[in-house]
Each structure stands twice: as C-alpha cells, then as structure tokens.
Write a protein that holds these residues in place. Structure first.
Motif, PDB file in Angstrom:
ATOM      1  N   CYS A   1      -7.859  -3.408  -5.162  1.00  0.00           N
ATOM      2  CA  CYS A   1      -9.007  -2.644  -5.660  1.00  0.00           C
ATOM      3  C   CYS A   1     -10.270  -3.483  -5.491  1.00  0.00           C
ATOM      4  O   CYS A   1     -10.224  -4.716  -5.519  1.00  0.00           O
TER       5      CYS A   1
ATOM      6  N   CYS B   1      -5.938   0.820 -10.669  1.00  0.00           N
ATOM      7  CA  CYS B   1      -7.060  -0.115 -10.592  1.00  0.00           C
ATOM      8  C   CYS B   1      -7.561  -0.407 -12.009  1.00  0.00           C
ATOM      9  O   CYS B   1      -7.803   0.531 -12.787  1.00  0.00           O
TER      10      CYS B   1
ATOM     11  N   ASN C   1       0.371  -4.388  -3.863  1.00  0.00           N
ATOM     12  CA  ASN C   1       0.187  -5.524  -2.955  1.00  0.00           C
ATOM     13  C   ASN C   1       1.487  -6.274  -2.684  1.00  0.00           C
ATOM     14  O   ASN C   1       1.462  -7.442  -2.304  1.00  0.00           O
TER      15      ASN C   1
ATOM     16  N   ASN D   1     -11.188   2.155  -6.187  1.00  0.00           N
ATOM     17  CA  ASN D   1     -10.530   2.275  -4.890  1.00  0.00           C
ATOM     18  C   ASN D   1     -10.654   3.728  -4.458  1.00  0.00           C
ATOM     19  O   ASN D   1     -10.222   4.625  -5.170  1.00  0.00           O
TER      20      ASN D   1
ATOM     21  N   SER E   1      -3.944   1.620  -0.216  1.00  0.00           N
ATOM     22  CA  SER E   1      -4.667   0.362  -0.402  1.00  0.00           C
ATOM     23  C   SER E   1      -3.762  -0.697  -1.014  1.00  0.00           C
ATOM     24  O   SER E   1      -2.844  -0.396  -1.796  1.00  0.00           O
TER      25      SER E   1
ATOM     26  N   CYS F   1       2.917   2.592  -7.694  1.00  0.00           N
ATOM     27  CA  CYS F   1       1.633   1.942  -7.418  1.00  0.00           C
ATOM     28  C   CYS F   1       0.959   1.554  -8.739  1.00  0.00           C
ATOM     29  O   CYS F   1       1.151   2.214  -9.761  1.00  0.00           O
TER      30      CYS F   1
ATOM     31  N   GLY G   1       0.806  -1.215   0.000  1.00  0.00           N
ATOM     32  CA  GLY G   1       0.000   0.000   0.000  1.00  0.00           C
ATOM     33  C   GLY G   1       0.839   1.265   0.000  1.00  0.00           C
ATOM     34  O   GLY G   1       0.282   2.360  -0.104  1.00  0.00           O
TER      35      GLY G   1
ATOM     36  N   TYR H   1      -3.033   1.089  -6.158  1.00  0.00           N
ATOM     37  CA  TYR H   1      -2.763   0.110  -5.113  1.00  0.00           C
ATOM     38  C   TYR H   1      -1.402  -0.535  -5.370  1.00  0.00           C
ATOM     39  O   TYR H   1      -0.839  -0.454  -6.463  1.00  0.00           O
TER      40      TYR H   1
END
Length: 341
Positions: A143, A129, A119, A135, A140, A126, A98, A117
C-alpha cells in the motif's frame, strides 16, 4: 517380472504431473486361484479414482488434471489440499504476491482488490491497507502512504483525502489531520503547515480560522490567541495599531474607538464629565424669564376674555323694565335718599 519391468519403463518416460513407477506397485488387488493344488499369485493393476479429481490410469501413464497433483506414494492424482495454491496441470503451485486463493482445489489465483494487498506467496487472503495508506490497483503487493497534506482515516482506502481548511498534516501516512494551534490557521486545503494570524486578528484553540478583533480591542503582534481591550484614556481606531493617547479636551473610556468631546460653546470638560458653559447658563436664565413672562401674559389675557364674555351675557338681563312697586311707602325703583348723617 517382465510385466512389472514394462510398466516401469513406460512410467519412467512420463513428465511432471504423471505418476512415477515405484519398485513396489501399490495399491494393487491380488487374485488368488487354486488349480491342481498349485497356488499362483498374479498382480492386477486397477484404475483408482479420488473424489473430485481426475482418474489416474497407471497403465497408460496419463497426466493429472488441473486442480490435482501426482502423489508418488499412492500413485493417485490428489486434490491440492491447502488454500493459497494455484493449480496447474500436474502440480500445485503457490499463488504469487498480490494474488490469493481462499479455497482448496482451485485452478486460478485471485488478484487482491483495491485497498488490499499481499506481499508473500501462497496467501489464502489479502491484507487491508492500514490507516494513512491507500491502494487503487488490483493485485498489489503493498500500500502507498498518504502524502503530507493528505490523510486516510479508514482501512482498505483506495485514495487519500486532502486536509480541510484549518487543519494540516506535515508527515506522510496521516490517519487524520491536525487542527492548527492557537494563533495560526491554514487557508488552503491539503496544507502541510499553518500560518500565523496577522496583527489585528486572533484565533483561540477551539476555532478553525483567524478572526478580526472586536471593536474596542487591538492586537499588534503575529500569532496571538486573544486581543487586548483598548485601555482607558486611549482610543483604538483600528485593531492592528497601538492605542492612541486621548486628547486633553476629550473623553476616552476603556474600549474606545474614537475620542468623545463635549458640545462646543454650550459645554466644557470638567474632570471626567461635561459641564455647562457660562454662556449656556445665561441663555437658560434669559430663556426661562421670557417663558415665565409669556405664561403670565397668557393667563391675564385669558381672564380678560372671560370677563368680556360674562358682560355680554348679562346685558340682556340688565336692560329689562322692572314693575312699579312700593317699599315702605316708597316706589321700589326710586333713588335712595340720604338723611345727611
């Protein structure tokens, strides 16, 4: 040797982020002097600075500043070399899920913006989405999929939009809503399914909403694409009922909404047309005779009036006295005398 041992003992007490002592102290500067033909070598410890980083003093065993880490091979504080690393005192740690950091030598990791996002740890960027997801939070790690009835038609969306009227989405993660098939519609927004057109209505594939059948057409089934024209010898007063048989004394051409009748008393049906009734013919003959007689009388009266006008205009001329005269030894105004033959 005693001086080297003291340095090692002091260095061994340092925690994480402090340069640890090695058996070979390097880098070092060797100072060589000549005295009485005896050569002596004495190691000298110097402070070394790396550009952009804090100075490491191995004699006092100071901790590396944030944004750098201790390198045991060089006894230097080095800047963290790779993006995606979060800088703490004495260590370069990867950014958590995140969060990201696109630059090297930074002290903070940045949270992913809404619509993005990541992960995995140590991310320099990043991810956006994808279509059909959204999102609306920072930092985050994933999504969310659009719910059925909603869609997202662009990347890095922060929300999903409801399907407009006439369209639907019956699955999650819709990138766009589908137009209802022919013969069906969706009256509400965010529809998950379509409903069939009612009897008396229809919807071709290129239209959005169901339409009422035109006048003279009918449709008694559900979910139809087209309406049927009312057949000949029938009439269709409503588009949602079966065609009604035309009465025997009426006319019902194709597409009729009501039966057509001949004018009572004066006309009557004859096959596919209306003809004059006997009473109508008699009335026409009598009426024609009366009209002709009226015209004749009008002409005669007009002629009589013309003759009267001429008589009145001639009267002054006939009343004038003629001068006396003789013609063949006879007065001009004498009455003629017949000889008797």
């Amino acid at each position: 040797m005693e001086h080297r041992g003291a340095v090692c003992a002091a260095t061994a007490a340092c925690l994480l982020g402090v340069v640890l002592c090695q058996t070979t102290l390097a880098p070092a500067v060797t100072n060589t002097t000549v005295l009485q033909n005896v050569t002596t070598t004495t190691p000298m410890i110097l402070s070394t600075t790396t550009p952009g980083c804090s100075t490491l003093n191995t004699t006092t065993c100071e901790a590396c500043a944030p944004g750098s880490y201790s390198d045991n091979d060089t006894l230097l504080c080095s800047c963290c070399p790779d993006p995606g690393l979060c800088m703490f005192s004495g260590a370069c740690l990867q950014c958590g899920q995140g969060f990201y950091q696109p630059l090297a030598g930074q002290q903070l990791c940045l949270p992913c913006n809404p619509g993005f996002y990541t992960n995995f740890t140590g991310s320099p960027v990043c991810q956006t989405c994808p279509l059909g997801t959204f999102n609306n939070e920072t930092g985050s790690i994933s999504c969310k999929s659009c719910s059925p009835g909603f869609y997202s038609s662009k990347v890095n969306s922060t929300l999903c939009s409801p399907c407009p009227q006439g369209t639907y989405c019956n699955t999650s993660s819709c990138a766009q809503c589908q137009v209802c098939p022919a013969g069906s519609e969706s009256l509400q927004t965010a529809a998950r399914e379509c409903t069939l057109c009612r009897p008396g209505m229809h919807k071709p594939s290129h239209q959005i909403m169901c339409q009422i059948c035109s006048s003279g057409f009918y449709q008694i089934l559900w979910g139809q694409e087209n309406c049927d024209v009312c057949p000949e010898n029938h009439y269709c007063p409503s588009p949602d009922v079966n065609p009604i048989k035309c009465p025997s004394d009426a006319f019902c051409p194709q597409g009729s909404t009501a039966p057509g009748y001949c004018m009572e008393t004066f006309f009557r049906k004859a096959g596919e047309t209306c003809e004059l009734a006997p009473v109508t013919i008699a009335l026409l003959v009598i009426g024609g005779g009366v009209a002709l007689l009226f015209i004749i009388l009008l002409v005669l009266r007009r002629r009589r009036d013309t003759d009267s006008e001429l008589s009145v205009s001639r009267a002054p001329l006939l009343g004038k006295e003629r001068p006396p005269g003789r013609f063949y030894s006879m007065p001009c105004d004498a009455e003629p005398v017949y000889a008797g033959w």
